[in-house]
Design a protein around this motif. Structure first.
Motif: not given
Lengths: 259, 311
Positions: A6-7, A9-10, B93, B95-96, B104, B107-108
């Motif tokens: 995930a990181f 991908w970021s 961020d 741009y998301l 995201y 997922r983390l």
């Protein structure tokens, strides 16, 4: 591994939204396309010159990309405070650190792939030669970029991006001259003992990045030296070991850092 | 009552510049957050609130002391699995889109995308951002980002919610919605630790408070009890006496109002004040108990100096 990916991908998402990524890639491809317009040497070595210059450009592009991304990712996230939202989740800091590093290397690999494709098409179109051996040089450029990114990221845990870029630049220079300059400084009995000591310490401590520079050999179709799979595996092992050492040190420092 | 978060003897100092002197941010801070409570963390600017929350969330390393979350060491990843955190002025961020950002974060947090998607839709609806779910956040206002911040804090259905200034940047309606949301979460069993400068918000939502100043706890406990204990009495006089004739305790003070002259006296000194008034020939018309507001309590505990720093 879910958090690490995930990181990573970021970073990919982040890079694709950064102008600097496109600027570096576009600039390097543009310069590559301009190489055939340079005043030619003798016709026989034209293709060699083109390959060597293009590989040089590819190296600069990959190193710039790796160092800029690695130097800025952690300071930028700290500055923007986006790191609070990510590291307050059930993830470990080393996962963040490793994920970001992997993401950087994926971005560099993508840029190198584009460069290689442009180079192969250009050489093929102009000289009617298909030269898959260029991939070996691009692979070693990638290996060197892995080490440089790990060093830049280690520095970025404590220092500003500018300091990181300068530090990594110095590291790059020292690691490229170590086989010659450092060795002579270490062995020359006329030198001061301290200079010989420091040179010797750095000589044995730092990787020999010049060994990963096979651009010239590959550009000249490996007519003098042949770069075999064994040599590539050895270079990969060296890059892996040094990258792991720098990553471990960086993650260790990052673990202890207040955010 | 079982504590979901307990902080003991926490010390933390920061270097003001590399190699320079260190500033003490926390000096032996200790408190606990009981399960199913809504606890307000109060203090003037620089009191150590954000540092405390950062230490709790593992973003800063305390010099010494212990933090336990759900009985586990606060530094352990497992301890944070059931915790939602909203930092002060959350940044993302930009741009998301909110949906991609929450995926995201999901997922983390170890959530499968299939489980995260309906939860994300529910949360975006809850914070009133469902219409902006697929728009990049670069044009969002501060209040809209704050709403996304709340959504991300609630993503993993936390049992403990830690919020640093949750109403910051929100319009009055947004503040009201946040209060209602927190009340609803609390009634659903979520424990909440809330840092805020808005004392009215704390007073309305929280059932317990912790007041810190210069890195130390200066008061903590059930809000109603604290305000009641520190409350004072209002003595209305039937027949006024000159102030000079009655030797009132130094903690008491005279006040003028619609009902005439009144004596405000701390509960502990009431008997002494009444005796003094009667001796001076006053007649007592009424004695009323008066509960302090949180603001008054805060000012008393922090002192005038701390309040000025705040203002």
């Amino acid at each position: 591994m879910n958090a690490v990916s995930a990181f990573a991908w970021s970073v990919l998402q982040d890079a694709l939204h950064r102008k600097v990524f496109y600027a570096i890639l576009a600039f390097s491809v543009l310069l590559m396309l301009l190489i055939p317009m340079l005043p030619s040497a003798s016709v026989g070595v034209q293709v060699d010159l083109l390959r060597e210059a293009a590989l040089g450009l590819t190296s600069i592009m990959a190193f710039l990309l790796a160092v800029i991304l690695a130097s800025t990712i952690i300071p930028a996230e700290l500055g923007r405070r986006t790191i609070y939202n990510t590291l307050s989740r059930p993830v470990r800091r080393w996962q963040y650190y490793l994920g970001k590093y992997i993401g950087i290397m994926v971005v560099v690999a993508f840029a190198l792939f584009v460069s290689l494709a442009v180079l192969l098409v250009m050489v093929g179109a102009k000289f009617g030669v298909f030269n898959p051996g260029l991939a070996k040089a691009v692979f070693t450029i990638f290996l060197e970029a892995t080490v440089l990114a790990a060093v830049a990221m280690l520095a970025s845990v404590r220092f500003s991006p500018l300091v990181c870029v300068l530090f990594t630049g110095l590291f790059y220079v020292v690691c490229h001259v170590k086989g010659d300059f450092l060795y002579r400084a270490m062995t020359d009995s006329g030198n001061h003992a301290l200079l010989r000591g420091v040179s010797g310490f750095l000589y044995y401590l730092l990787p020999n990045l010049e060994r990963m520079n096979i651009n010239e050999t590959v550009a000249h179709s490996e007519r003098v030296f042949r770069v075999g799979a064994g040599e590539l595996a050895l270079l990969a092992a060296i890059a892996l070991i040094f990258s792991c050492i720098f990553l471990y040190l960086g993650a260790w420092l990052f673990e202890r850092r207040d955010l | 009552m079982e504590a979901v978060l307990s902080v003991e003897d926490l010390w933390k100092s920061y270097a003001t510049r590399p190699g320079g002197p260190r500033r003490q941010a926390l000096s032996g801070l200790g408190f606990s957050v009981p399960r199913n409570s809504v606890v307000g963390l109060l203090g003037p600017n620089g009191a150590g609130k954000t540092t405390t929350l950062k230490c709790v969330m593992g973003l800063a390393r305390p010099d010494s002391g212990s933090i336990r979350i759900f009985g586990r060491d606060g530094g352990a990843v497992e301890a944070r699995r059931k915790v939602g955190f909203l930092p002060e002025q959350p940044y993302f961020d930009l741009y998301l889109t909110p949906r991609k950002l929450l995926l995201y974060y999901g997922r983390l947090a170890g959530m499968e995308a299939s489980a995260a998607r309906p939860r994300i839709s529910y949360l975006l609806n809850l914070v009133g951002m469902e219409d902006e779910a697929d728009i990049t956040m670069d044009k969002f206002s501060k209040g809209m980002l704050q709403r996304i911040g709340l959504a991300q804090a609630l993503l993993a259905e936390p049992e403990l919610l830690i919020l640093d200034e949750p109403s910051s940047g929100l319009d009055p309606l947004g503040k009201l919605q946040v209060r209602d949301m927190l009340k609803s979460l609390s009634s659903g069993g979520t424990t909440i630790l809330l840092s805020s400068h808005q004392l009215s918000e704390i007073e309305e939502i929280c059932d317990r408070v912790i007041i810190i100043h210069k890195g130390r706890e200066v008061a903590s406990g059930a809000l109603a009890e604290l305000l009641e204990e520190e409350g004072e009495c209002e003595v209305l006089l039937g027949k006024p006496v000159p102030e000079s004739m009655a030797t009132i305790p130094p903690t008491a003070s005279w006040a003028e109002g619609g009902e005439g002259k009144r004596l405000l006296v701390p509960r502990d000194d009431l008997n002494a004040a009444l005796a003094s008034l009667l001796e001076a020939g006053a007649s007592i018309a009424e004695v009323r108990s008066r509960r302090l507001s949180l603001e008054e309590f805060f000012v008393r505990r922090i002192g005038k100096q701390g309040w000025e720093v705040e203002g």
